[in-house]
Enzyme design. Sequence first.
Site, PDB file in Angstrom:
ATOM      1  N   ASP A  28      -0.517   6.200  20.142  1.00  0.00           N
ATOM      2  CA  ASP A  28      -1.477   6.710  19.176  1.00  0.00           C
ATOM      3  C   ASP A  28      -2.617   5.713  18.970  1.00  0.00           C
ATOM      4  O   ASP A  28      -2.382   4.503  18.863  1.00  0.00           O
ATOM      5  CB  ASP A  28      -0.774   7.001  17.848  1.00  0.00           C
ATOM      6  CG  ASP A  28       0.264   8.096  18.000  1.00  0.00           C
ATOM      7  OD1 ASP A  28      -0.128   9.233  18.276  1.00  0.00           O
ATOM      8  OD2 ASP A  28       1.460   7.800  17.859  1.00  0.00           O
ATOM      9  N   ASP A  60       4.764  14.842  -4.865  1.00  0.00           N
ATOM     10  CA  ASP A  60       3.499  14.115  -4.995  1.00  0.00           C
ATOM     11  C   ASP A  60       2.376  15.100  -5.342  1.00  0.00           C
ATOM     12  O   ASP A  60       2.599  16.055  -6.084  1.00  0.00           O
ATOM     13  CB  ASP A  60       3.232  13.387  -3.668  1.00  0.00           C
ATOM     14  CG  ASP A  60       2.395  12.133  -3.820  1.00  0.00           C
ATOM     15  OD1 ASP A  60       1.197  12.261  -4.119  1.00  0.00           O
ATOM     16  OD2 ASP A  60       2.930  11.021  -3.613  1.00  0.00           O
ATOM     17  N   HIS A 107      -3.710  11.909  -2.002  1.00  0.00           N
ATOM     18  CA  HIS A 107      -2.620  10.933  -2.051  1.00  0.00           C
ATOM     19  C   HIS A 107      -1.368  11.389  -1.298  1.00  0.00           C
ATOM     20  O   HIS A 107      -0.799  10.638  -0.487  1.00  0.00           O
ATOM     21  CB  HIS A 107      -2.302  10.672  -3.521  1.00  0.00           C
ATOM     22  CG  HIS A 107      -1.303   9.609  -3.785  1.00  0.00           C
ATOM     23  ND1 HIS A 107       0.042   9.868  -3.917  1.00  0.00           N
ATOM     24  CD2 HIS A 107      -1.441   8.276  -3.997  1.00  0.00           C
ATOM     25  CE1 HIS A 107       0.686   8.748  -4.182  1.00  0.00           C
ATOM     26  NE2 HIS A 107      -0.197   7.762  -4.246  1.00  0.00           N
ATOM     27  N   ASN A 121       0.961  11.728  20.052  1.00  0.00           N
ATOM     28  CA  ASN A 121       0.267  13.008  20.216  1.00  0.00           C
ATOM     29  C   ASN A 121      -1.225  12.824  20.484  1.00  0.00           C
ATOM     30  O   ASN A 121      -1.986  13.791  20.447  1.00  0.00           O
ATOM     31  CB  ASN A 121       0.466  13.894  18.974  1.00  0.00           C
ATOM     32  CG  ASN A 121      -0.089  13.273  17.705  1.00  0.00           C
ATOM     33  OD1 ASN A 121      -0.416  12.086  17.679  1.00  0.00           O
ATOM     34  ND2 ASN A 121      -0.194  14.061  16.656  1.00  0.00           N
ATOM     35  N   ASN A 207       1.858  -0.558 -10.065  1.00  0.00           N
ATOM     36  CA  ASN A 207       0.762  -1.447  -9.661  1.00  0.00           C
ATOM     37  C   ASN A 207       0.173  -2.251 -10.825  1.00  0.00           C
ATOM     38  O   ASN A 207      -1.009  -2.559 -10.819  1.00  0.00           O
ATOM     39  CB  ASN A 207      -0.366  -0.613  -9.034  1.00  0.00           C
ATOM     40  CG  ASN A 207       0.087   0.167  -7.824  1.00  0.00           C
ATOM     41  OD1 ASN A 207       1.008  -0.239  -7.121  1.00  0.00           O
ATOM     42  ND2 ASN A 207      -0.555   1.291  -7.569  1.00  0.00           N
ATOM     43  N   ALA A 217      11.023   5.052 -10.883  1.00  0.00           N
ATOM     44  CA  ALA A 217      11.705   4.034 -10.069  1.00  0.00           C
ATOM     45  C   ALA A 217      12.736   3.265 -10.895  1.00  0.00           C
ATOM     46  O   ALA A 217      13.731   2.764 -10.375  1.00  0.00           O
ATOM     47  CB  ALA A 217      10.676   3.073  -9.484  1.00  0.00           C
ATOM     48  N   ALA A 222      17.698   5.398  -8.286  1.00  0.00           N
ATOM     49  CA  ALA A 222      16.468   5.404  -7.499  1.00  0.00           C
ATOM     50  C   ALA A 222      16.262   4.024  -6.882  1.00  0.00           C
ATOM     51  O   ALA A 222      16.540   3.002  -7.505  1.00  0.00           O
ATOM     52  CB  ALA A 222      15.270   5.751  -8.370  1.00  0.00           C
ATOM     53  N   ASP A 245      19.928  -1.584 -12.423  1.00  0.00           N
ATOM     54  CA  ASP A 245      20.944  -1.431 -11.376  1.00  0.00           C
ATOM     55  C   ASP A 245      20.645  -2.270 -10.137  1.00  0.00           C
ATOM     56  O   ASP A 245      21.390  -2.208  -9.152  1.00  0.00           O
ATOM     57  CB  ASP A 245      21.151   0.043 -11.016  1.00  0.00           C
ATOM     58  CG  ASP A 245      19.931   0.679 -10.344  1.00  0.00           C
ATOM     59  OD1 ASP A 245      18.957  -0.043 -10.023  1.00  0.00           O
ATOM     60  OD2 ASP A 245      19.956   1.914 -10.137  1.00  0.00           O
ATOM     61  N   SER A 289       2.556   2.975  -3.844  1.00  0.00           N
ATOM     62  CA  SER A 289       2.632   4.327  -3.273  1.00  0.00           C
ATOM     63  C   SER A 289       2.761   4.287  -1.769  1.00  0.00           C
ATOM     64  O   SER A 289       3.379   5.171  -1.163  1.00  0.00           O
ATOM     65  CB  SER A 289       1.380   5.125  -3.628  1.00  0.00           C
ATOM     66  OG  SER A 289       1.465   5.707  -4.890  1.00  0.00           O
TER      67      SER A 289
END
Length: 300
Positions: A28, A60, A107, A121, A207, A217, A222, A245, A289
């Site tokens: 690619d 999303d 996004h 491809n 962020n 999160a 998660a 956790d 992200s």
Amino acid sequence: MRLRALIATVAGFTALATPAATAASTTDPLANQQWGLDQVHAQDAWNASTGSGATIAVVDTGVDLDHPELKDQLVPGATFACGGAPAPCGNGDWRGGDGVGQPDDVHGTHVSGIAAAAADNGVGGAGVAPGAKIMPVKVLENGSGSFKDIGAGIRYAADHGANVINLSLGATPGSQLLTLLGISADAKEAVSYAREKGVVVVASAGNETSPLCDSPAWEQGAMCVAASDRAEQLASYSNFGLKLDMKAVTAPGGAGDKVCENNIISTVPRGSGKGSCGMPDYESMAGTSMAAPHVSGVAA
């Protein structure tokens, strides 16, 4: 509480680009810019698996369903950002119910390309798991949404065959208290529901340069993903990834500066690329992200 997509704010200076690592094995044309593939050792993984048979739900802003890198990668999805109308109200297309694509809603297409864009491809780059399928689940409109819609999207994905759920979104610091006190449990309970069904849930740390993972999160079960730069150091904008956790990792998210090669190049809805990095259907972005779908691809 509104949640939003997690793209880092671009810093007001230009940093020097660090030397590129050896690109993963793909023909690619953008592969030589995809240093994230090298950091997660995608080429080594492809010798055993490209993710074939796995489905990654990208919960999303929706996906450009006809993007040449993604259209053959898709399974049916759904839209839960319905503006008060009964949900689901669409098929996961990034344009939403009004048929108009909002600038912030590129996004989800970017996230999808990082996780599982087609490889070899002849166009663009490659996803971490180019053999995997993408389930587009739109829960954000104009870059923001609610815990209720996100929880519904997570449950939909878990009930419709997703093996991995990617959540490149989060609420502002302090929202962890809402779930700890049971004030807002939609996302927390949906993550638990997905985990009970054996689904891997991957979410962006945030962020804000905060110690803690943002919600969702933050939720138990998660995987919280902080962002690294090309030097494999914690990105300057990234949250540190602390949670109760201890389920947290760091993955390529980009520097957040104005140097295209220092950030993460991936797909955006056709024609929406700003051109600063040279291509109308691709764009370089940075943020936790961008880190999360690297992990989702590895999981697939």
